[in-house]
Write an enzyme that holds these catalytic residues in place. Structure first.
Site, mmCIF file in Angstrom:
data_model
loop_
_atom_site.group_PDB
_atom_site.id
_atom_site.type_symbol
_atom_site.label_atom_id
_atom_site.label_comp_id
_atom_site.label_asym_id
_atom_site.label_seq_id
_atom_site.Cartn_x
_atom_site.Cartn_y
_atom_site.Cartn_z
ATOM 1 N N ARG A 37 0.831 -1.217 0.000
ATOM 2 C CA ARG A 37 0.000 0.000 0.000
ATOM 3 C C ARG A 37 0.863 1.264 0.000
ATOM 4 O O ARG A 37 0.454 2.290 -0.533
ATOM 5 C CB ARG A 37 -0.931 -0.001 1.212
ATOM 6 C CG ARG A 37 -2.153 -0.860 0.989
ATOM 7 C CD ARG A 37 -3.056 -0.855 2.190
ATOM 8 N NE ARG A 37 -4.384 -1.340 1.831
ATOM 9 C CZ ARG A 37 -5.325 -1.642 2.718
ATOM 10 N NH1 ARG A 37 -5.087 -1.525 3.998
ATOM 11 N NH2 ARG A 37 -6.499 -2.062 2.313
ATOM 12 N N LYS A 194 -15.779 -16.287 6.658
ATOM 13 C CA LYS A 194 -17.215 -16.252 6.945
ATOM 14 C C LYS A 194 -18.088 -15.905 5.752
ATOM 15 O O LYS A 194 -17.818 -14.937 5.043
ATOM 16 C CB LYS A 194 -17.485 -15.209 8.029
ATOM 17 C CG LYS A 194 -17.027 -15.652 9.393
ATOM 18 C CD LYS A 194 -17.359 -14.589 10.398
ATOM 19 C CE LYS A 194 -17.103 -15.083 11.814
ATOM 20 N NZ LYS A 194 -17.333 -14.017 12.779
ATOM 21 N N GLY A 369 -12.068 -4.460 1.691
ATOM 22 C CA GLY A 369 -13.502 -4.180 1.814
ATOM 23 C C GLY A 369 -14.008 -3.278 0.691
ATOM 24 O O GLY A 369 -15.096 -3.492 0.146
HETATM 25 C C1 3PG Z 1 -8.572 -2.124 5.130
HETATM 26 O O1 3PG Z 1 -7.474 -2.545 5.459
HETATM 27 O O2 3PG Z 1 -9.505 -2.866 4.798
HETATM 28 C C2 3PG Z 1 -8.771 -0.634 5.062
HETATM 29 O O3 3PG Z 1 -7.593 0.039 5.377
HETATM 30 C C3 3PG Z 1 -9.921 -0.186 5.916
HETATM 31 O O4 3PG Z 1 -9.675 -0.480 7.248
HETATM 32 P P1 3PG Z 1 -10.902 -0.738 8.239
HETATM 33 O O5 3PG Z 1 -11.536 -2.018 7.783
HETATM 34 O O6 3PG Z 1 -10.297 -0.828 9.622
HETATM 35 O O7 3PG Z 1 -11.831 0.437 8.092
#
Ligand code: 3PG
Ligand code: MG
Length: 395
Positions: A37, A194, A369
């Site tokens: 990243r 999950k 996500g």
């Molecule tokens: C991740 O790693 O999925 C993103 O940086 C978002 O982090 P979070 O799920 O803690 O909001």
């Protein structure tokens, strides 16, 4: 809808440019374990400083309790690694919310935005203080674009100018190309522990893709729903009805490619002895920890004949050698396939790095996500606000 304003279209010279990046990288013993990243953010930072911008860079790390400093989630290791990658000093500023001194061409990194009260719930007062730091706000954190927080959405509403950074633009374009008019067959591999965490994405993909390959606990739950014995494998009993609906084609006509053989052990441990079993013949004391060799061959064929491949989530416990073969074979066959391949998510990125195939994937997304929500067809809140701002600016 109007596209977001792009950073590349703006004159940044001498301006205070606040860049929200996703530098949320795994930290181990005080240093960055995977810098994917951070590397992805380097071109944006170089483009801004080349123009003489005064760069204030911000990110979250982990999920600290707000209103408290937690040394384990300080961005100090991130500042150090970024300094190495950029070959210049990136100064970490612990107290920044009331103002930051930054020279033209300089980059300073603010301390973890999630140490501030109000970040997660997108507090307007906090967002206003962030907006006051800058002339131009650049949203470049694709990996956090699905979160409506002060540093992603609130600040974008209030900053004098708000635009999309080059990484965010590239991510959106690559994913849109893959899901918009994908070359068929479109194959999605969705692993993870999950079903409940990926319910929506599984539903959407069932109508979008030609073949869906489930992995990990998701595959175990679907196998259990199909009537197979899964022993003490990770699976969710309260998701069996959903899994039956998925199998019955209720959400779409994607072919579900389930494992026909599996690798099992009595414990999840590097010392455990692995055995191969036909799917459905898992002993009561055994757990499924990988797909078997016949399944790996079949998946390789599916991937070889694909036009487009989307991959999030490993097939097995690839961190342990005797359960890594399924994920390794999949990674290698995706790398060898002529299909356009998109891979995203923390564990999956770790897997492609571990198996040395990252440079043979067509597009590696920094999002986990966010990547999944984009695939579901959801509008990412941090992108929606940039579009609104662009629309207002055009009026
Ligand atoms: C991740 O790693 O999925 C993103 O940086 C978002 O982090 P979070 O799920 O803690 O909001
Ligand atoms: Mg996450």
């Amino acid at each position: 809808m109007t596209a977001p304003l792009a950073m590349s279209a703006l004159d940044l010279a001498g301006r205070r440019v606040l860049i929200r990046a996703d530098l949320n990288a795994p930290i181990e013993n005080g240093s960055v374990r995977s810098d994917a990243r951070l590397r992805a953010e380097v071109p944006t930072l170089n483009a801004a400083t080349a123009q003489g911008a005064r760069v204030i860079l911000m990110s979250h790390l982990g999920r600290p309790e707000e209103g408290k400093f937690d040394p384990a989630l300080s961005l100090r290791p991130i500042a150090l690694r970024l300094s190495e990658l950029l070959d210049r000093t990136v100064r970490l500023v612990p107290d920044w919310i009331d103002g930051v001194d930054v020279a033209p061409g300089e980059i300073v990194l603010t301390e973890n935005v999630r140490f501030l009260k109000g970040e997660k719930k997108n507090d307007a007062a906090l967002a206003r203080r962030m907006a006051a730091l800058c002339d131009i706000f650049v949203m470049d954190a694709f990996g956090t674009a699905h979160r409506a927080e002060a540093s992603t959405v609130g600040v974008a509403e209030l900053a004098p100018v708000a635009c999309a950074g080059p990484l965010l633009v590239a991510e959106l374009e690559a994913l849109a190309a893959a899901v918009g008019q994908p070359k068929r067959p479109l194959v999605a591999i969705v692993g993870g522990s999950k079903v409940s965490g990926k319910l929506e994405v599984l539903k959407s993909l069932a109508s979008l893709v030609d073949t869906l390959i489930p992995g990990g606990g998701i595959a175990n739950t679907i196998m259990a729903a199909a009537g197979a014995a899964v022993g003490k494998s990770l699976h969710e009993r309260d998701m069996l009805d959903f899994a039956r609906d998925l199998l019955a084609g209720k959400f779409g006509k994607a072919t579900l490619a389930l494992p026909t053989d599996v690798v099992v052990a009595e414990a999840l441990s590097p010392q455990a002895t692995a055995s191969v079993r036909p799917a459905g013949q898992v002993g009561a004391g055994e757990m499924i920890l990988d797909v078997g060799p016949a399944t790996a061959v079949r998946y390789a064929e599916i991937v070889r004949d694909a036009g487009t491949i989307v991959w999030n989530g490993p097939l097995g416990v690839f961190e342990i050698e005797q359960f890594a073969n399924g994920t390794r074979a999949l990674a290698e066959s995706i790398a060898a396939s002529k299909a356009f391949s998109i891979v995203g998510g923390g564990d999956t990125l770790a897997a492609i790095e571990q198996f040395g195939v990252a440079d043979r994937i067509s597009y590696v997304s920094t999002g986990g996500g966010a990547f999944l929500e984009f695939l579901e067809g959801k509008e990412l809140p941090a992108v929606a606000v940039l579009k609104r701002r662009a629309q207002e600016a055009a009026r």
